[in-house]
Scaffold this active site. Structure first.
Site, PDB file in Angstrom:
ATOM      1  CE  LYS A  15      -2.103  -0.989   3.897  1.00  0.00           C
ATOM      2  NZ  LYS A  15      -1.605  -2.314   4.330  1.00  0.00           N
ATOM      3  NE  ARG A  93      -4.278  -1.402  10.190  1.00  0.00           N
ATOM      4  CZ  ARG A  93      -3.246  -0.790   9.610  1.00  0.00           C
ATOM      5  NH1 ARG A  93      -3.357   0.446   9.189  1.00  0.00           N
ATOM      6  NH2 ARG A  93      -2.110  -1.437   9.430  1.00  0.00           N
ATOM      7  NE  ARG A 132       7.479  -2.456   6.535  1.00  0.00           N
ATOM      8  CZ  ARG A 132       6.177  -2.185   6.606  1.00  0.00           C
ATOM      9  NH1 ARG A 132       5.516  -1.796   5.536  1.00  0.00           N
ATOM     10  NH2 ARG A 132       5.550  -2.326   7.745  1.00  0.00           N
ATOM     11  NE  ARG A 165       6.411  -0.426  10.811  1.00  0.00           N
ATOM     12  CZ  ARG A 165       5.296  -0.357  10.091  1.00  0.00           C
ATOM     13  NH1 ARG A 165       5.268   0.388   8.996  1.00  0.00           N
ATOM     14  NH2 ARG A 165       4.223  -1.006  10.444  1.00  0.00           N
ATOM     15  NE  ARG A 176       1.922  -5.085  11.282  1.00  0.00           N
ATOM     16  CZ  ARG A 176       3.035  -4.881  10.562  1.00  0.00           C
ATOM     17  NH1 ARG A 176       4.156  -5.473  10.912  1.00  0.00           N
ATOM     18  NH2 ARG A 176       3.013  -4.087   9.532  1.00  0.00           N
TER      19      ARG A 176
HETATM   20  P1  ADP Z   1       1.087  -1.874   8.033  1.00  0.00           P
HETATM   21  O1  ADP Z   1       0.118  -1.480   6.981  1.00  0.00           O
HETATM   22  O2  ADP Z   1       2.375  -2.329   7.470  1.00  0.00           O
HETATM   23  O3  ADP Z   1       0.532  -2.784   9.077  1.00  0.00           O
HETATM   24  P2  ADP Z   1       0.902   0.708   9.357  1.00  0.00           P
HETATM   25  O4  ADP Z   1       2.064   1.609   9.431  1.00  0.00           O
HETATM   26  O5  ADP Z   1      -0.256   1.109   8.521  1.00  0.00           O
HETATM   27  O6  ADP Z   1       1.541  -0.638   8.889  1.00  0.00           O
HETATM   28  O7  ADP Z   1       0.336   0.411  10.822  1.00  0.00           O
HETATM   29  C1  ADP Z   1       1.156   0.000  11.882  1.00  0.00           C
HETATM   30  C2  ADP Z   1       0.325  -0.190  13.139  1.00  0.00           C
HETATM   31  O8  ADP Z   1      -0.292   1.049  13.526  1.00  0.00           O
HETATM   32  C3  ADP Z   1      -0.848  -1.160  13.016  1.00  0.00           C
HETATM   33  O9  ADP Z   1      -0.468  -2.492  13.208  1.00  0.00           O
HETATM   34  C4  ADP Z   1      -1.777  -0.636  14.141  1.00  0.00           C
HETATM   35  O10 ADP Z   1      -1.340  -1.027  15.412  1.00  0.00           O
HETATM   36  C5  ADP Z   1      -1.609   0.854  14.045  1.00  0.00           C
HETATM   37  N1  ADP Z   1      -2.581   1.471  13.100  1.00  0.00           N
HETATM   38  C6  ADP Z   1      -2.305   2.123  11.937  1.00  0.00           C
HETATM   39  N2  ADP Z   1      -3.428   2.553  11.342  1.00  0.00           N
HETATM   40  C7  ADP Z   1      -4.459   2.177  12.137  1.00  0.00           C
HETATM   41  C8  ADP Z   1      -5.870   2.312  12.075  1.00  0.00           C
HETATM   42  N3  ADP Z   1      -6.466   2.918  11.030  1.00  0.00           N
HETATM   43  N4  ADP Z   1      -6.606   1.808  13.091  1.00  0.00           N
HETATM   44  C9  ADP Z   1      -6.033   1.188  14.122  1.00  0.00           C
HETATM   45  N5  ADP Z   1      -4.714   1.016  14.258  1.00  0.00           N
HETATM   46  C10 ADP Z   1      -3.914   1.494  13.278  1.00  0.00           C
END
Ligand code: ADP
Length: 222
Positions: A15, A93, A132, A165, A176
């Site tokens: 994404k 999400r 990554r 990360r 996840r």
């Molecule tokens: P990825 O898409 O690789 O999982 P992100 O950087 O989008 O990584 O998200 C990392 C973490 O941040 C998620 O696992 C969650 O804990 C939190 N997070 C990010 N966006 C949201 C969201 N919209 N709602 C809830 N938690 C979120």
């Protein structure tokens, strides 16, 4: 034409990579809730400390906290001159977040143009995320398997040492993915019913994935 796009898909589907390419091409701005949360963690605030624990466990942050963060970020961006659309990366999400997004967009007289779902298997995303590496300074993302930096361990743009990360450790990645299936996957049907969903197979190299997304957006932007 204003393009407001959501990129949907499991962690590691690509994404962020695709969003970056599309933004440059269509002059869109990006909102990554993951980046907003990591910025709060980096501040070391009480909230940041709580968020860090949730994130490292591979769990989702509460809908109300993320929606508030998104709301204030979006207000800043929409009011900028020349605004031509936003790419949402990692938001919504959950179904409640999608419903909140509707209201937030409406309050800015905006609406969602399309939702692009990048499909990817668990096997593929676990392999990808384990490889990554991110630049802490400019947030550029590399992958030692598919998009390695020119100099090992260093960012191409600013030579900063890359880091992995905390939540890209194999046990957390698997969690996840499971959280994605449970909480986020229902959004596919949600947006399909609204006639907004476009999907493609993201189990391909980054260049092909970007080309696929650009093809979809070119049709929408016509
Ligand atoms: P990825 O898409 O690789 O999982 P992100 O950087 O989008 O990584 O998200 C990392 C973490 O941040 C998620 O696992 C969650 O804990 C939190 N997070 C990010 N966006 C949201 C969201 N919209 N709602 C809830 N938690 C979120």
């Amino acid at each position: 034409m204003v393009l407001n796009l959501i990129f949907l898909g499991p962690p590691g589907a690509g994404k962020g990579t695709v969003a970056q390419a599309v933004m440059d091409k269509y002059k869109l701005v990006q909102i990554s809730t993951g980046d907003l949360i990591r910025a709060e963690v980096a501040k070391g605030s009480d909230l940041g400390k709580k968020l860090s624990v949730i994130m490292s466990a591979g769990q989702l942050v509460s809908d109300s906290i993320v929606s508030e963060m998104l709301k204030s970020e979006l207000s800043k961006l929409v009011s900028k001159k020349g605004f031509s659309g936003v790419v949402f990366d990692g938001f919504p999400r959950t179904i409640p977040q999608a419903e909140m997004l509707n209201g937030i967009l409406l309050s800015h007289k905006q609406k969602l143009t399309s939702v692009i779902y990048i499909e990817s298997s668990k096997e593929k995303v676990v392999a990808r995320l384990s490889a990554r590496w991110t630049c802490p300074k400019c947030k550029k993302v590399y992958n030692t398997l598919t998009m390695p930096p020119k100099k090992s361990g260093l960012c191409n743009d600013d030579n900063t040492a890359l880091y992995q990360r905390d939540d890209d450790k194999p046990e957390t990645i698997s969690k996840r993915y499971d959280v994605f299936i449970e909480k986020t996957h229902p959004l596919i049907e949600f947006y399909e019913k609204k006639g907004l969903l476009k999907r493609y197979d993201g189990n391909v190299p980054p260049k092909e994935s970007i080309a696929e997304a650009e093809k979809i957006i070119a049709k929408i932007a016509k």
